[in-house]
Motif scaffolding. Structure first.
Motif, PDB file in Angstrom:
ATOM      1  N   LEU A  72      -6.208  -7.325  -1.096  1.00  0.00           N
ATOM      2  CA  LEU A  72      -4.927  -7.326  -1.792  1.00  0.00           C
ATOM      3  C   LEU A  72      -5.125  -6.941  -3.253  1.00  0.00           C
ATOM      4  N   GLU A  73      -6.167  -7.452  -3.872  1.00  0.00           N
ATOM      5  CA  GLU A  73      -6.435  -7.166  -5.277  1.00  0.00           C
ATOM      6  C   GLU A  73      -6.631  -5.677  -5.523  1.00  0.00           C
ATOM      7  N   GLU A  74      -7.297  -5.003  -4.594  1.00  0.00           N
ATOM      8  CA  GLU A  74      -7.524  -3.561  -4.715  1.00  0.00           C
ATOM      9  C   GLU A  74      -6.189  -2.797  -4.679  1.00  0.00           C
ATOM     10  N   ILE A  75      -5.321  -3.177  -3.764  1.00  0.00           N
ATOM     11  CA  ILE A  75      -4.015  -2.521  -3.644  1.00  0.00           C
ATOM     12  C   ILE A  75      -3.182  -2.758  -4.896  1.00  0.00           C
ATOM     13  N   LEU A  76      -3.142  -4.006  -5.356  1.00  0.00           N
ATOM     14  CA  LEU A  76      -2.347  -4.334  -6.534  1.00  0.00           C
ATOM     15  C   LEU A  76      -2.853  -3.615  -7.776  1.00  0.00           C
ATOM     16  N   ALA A  77      -4.174  -3.542  -7.939  1.00  0.00           N
ATOM     17  CA  ALA A  77      -4.742  -2.850  -9.101  1.00  0.00           C
ATOM     18  C   ALA A  77      -4.445  -1.350  -9.033  1.00  0.00           C
TER      19      ALA A  77
ATOM     20  N   GLY B 172       0.816  -1.217   0.000  1.00  0.00           N
ATOM     21  CA  GLY B 172       0.000   0.000   0.000  1.00  0.00           C
ATOM     22  C   GLY B 172       0.846   1.262   0.000  1.00  0.00           C
ATOM     23  N   HIS B 173       1.971   1.209   0.680  1.00  0.00           N
ATOM     24  CA  HIS B 173       2.887   2.351   0.710  1.00  0.00           C
ATOM     25  C   HIS B 173       3.390   2.674  -0.694  1.00  0.00           C
ATOM     26  N   LEU B 174       3.643   1.647  -1.490  1.00  0.00           N
ATOM     27  CA  LEU B 174       4.063   1.894  -2.874  1.00  0.00           C
ATOM     28  C   LEU B 174       2.983   2.666  -3.627  1.00  0.00           C
ATOM     29  N   VAL B 175       1.727   2.312  -3.401  1.00  0.00           N
ATOM     30  CA  VAL B 175       0.613   3.051  -4.016  1.00  0.00           C
ATOM     31  C   VAL B 175       0.605   4.489  -3.500  1.00  0.00           C
TER      32      VAL B 175
END
Length: 172
Positions: free
Chosen positions: A105-110, A62-65
């Motif tokens: 997790l899918e939300e963060i990755l997307a 999430g930090h990367l986002v």
């Protein structure tokens, strides 16, 4: 070395060789896939585990986002020939307050994949002369060209990928 070094203690040797920009762009473009590969297949318990109240693997993702808008703003700084790169919140309050462990997790990755695509589209559309423009980095107190800054972003990605690997392998 057994543990991921503390990010804020890192020093960066600049300049990054401008002729290696295609390699650097490929590295930045590949981060979403590497992040997905690192996180998929682990239980939710493993992904949200917070050792010593530090960020979980999912919070690191999430930090990367959370930092993609900063990277994009800094690209804008180079385009505008600003006097200093946009500063960040060194306390990382955005990540601490985002409740990434409550998200899927899918939300963060997307979200990361979409934000990184936006950054790379912006970078890919720039005139070549901008990559050698130099602007002082606010924390490091050293001039960085856009090429150096993109290297900094890639190193930041790898720092968090290494931390995620460390976390998920400690619990798997």
């Amino acid at each position: 070395m057994n543990h991921v070094p503390v990010w804020f203690k890192r020093k960066f040797d600049v300049p990054f060789p401008v002729e290696l920009l295609p390699n650097l762009r490929a590295r930045l473009r590949g981060t979403p896939a590497r992040l997905e590969e690192e996180l998929h297949g682990h239980s939710r318990e493993v992904l949200i585990w917070k050792p010593q109240e530090k960020w979980s693997a999912q919070e690191n993702a999430g930090h990367l986002v959370d930092l993609e808008p900063l990277w994009l703003a800094r690209v804008g700084d180079y385009v505008a020939a600003s006097s200093q790169l946009t500063a960040t919140d060194l306390q990382n309050r955005k990540t601490d307050e985002a409740k990434h462990n409550e998200r899927t997790l899918e939300e963060i990755l997307a979200a990361f994949r979409a934000a990184r695509e936006t950054l790379l589209e912006r970078v890919d559309g720039l005139d070549a002369s901008i990559f050698t423009r130099s602007i002082p980095h606010p924390r490091l107190k050293t001039p960085m060209r856009l090429a150096d800054h993109l290297y900094f972003v890639a190193e930041h990605d790898d720092h968090h990928l290494a931390r995620i690997w460390e976390l998920v392998n400690a619990r798997s």
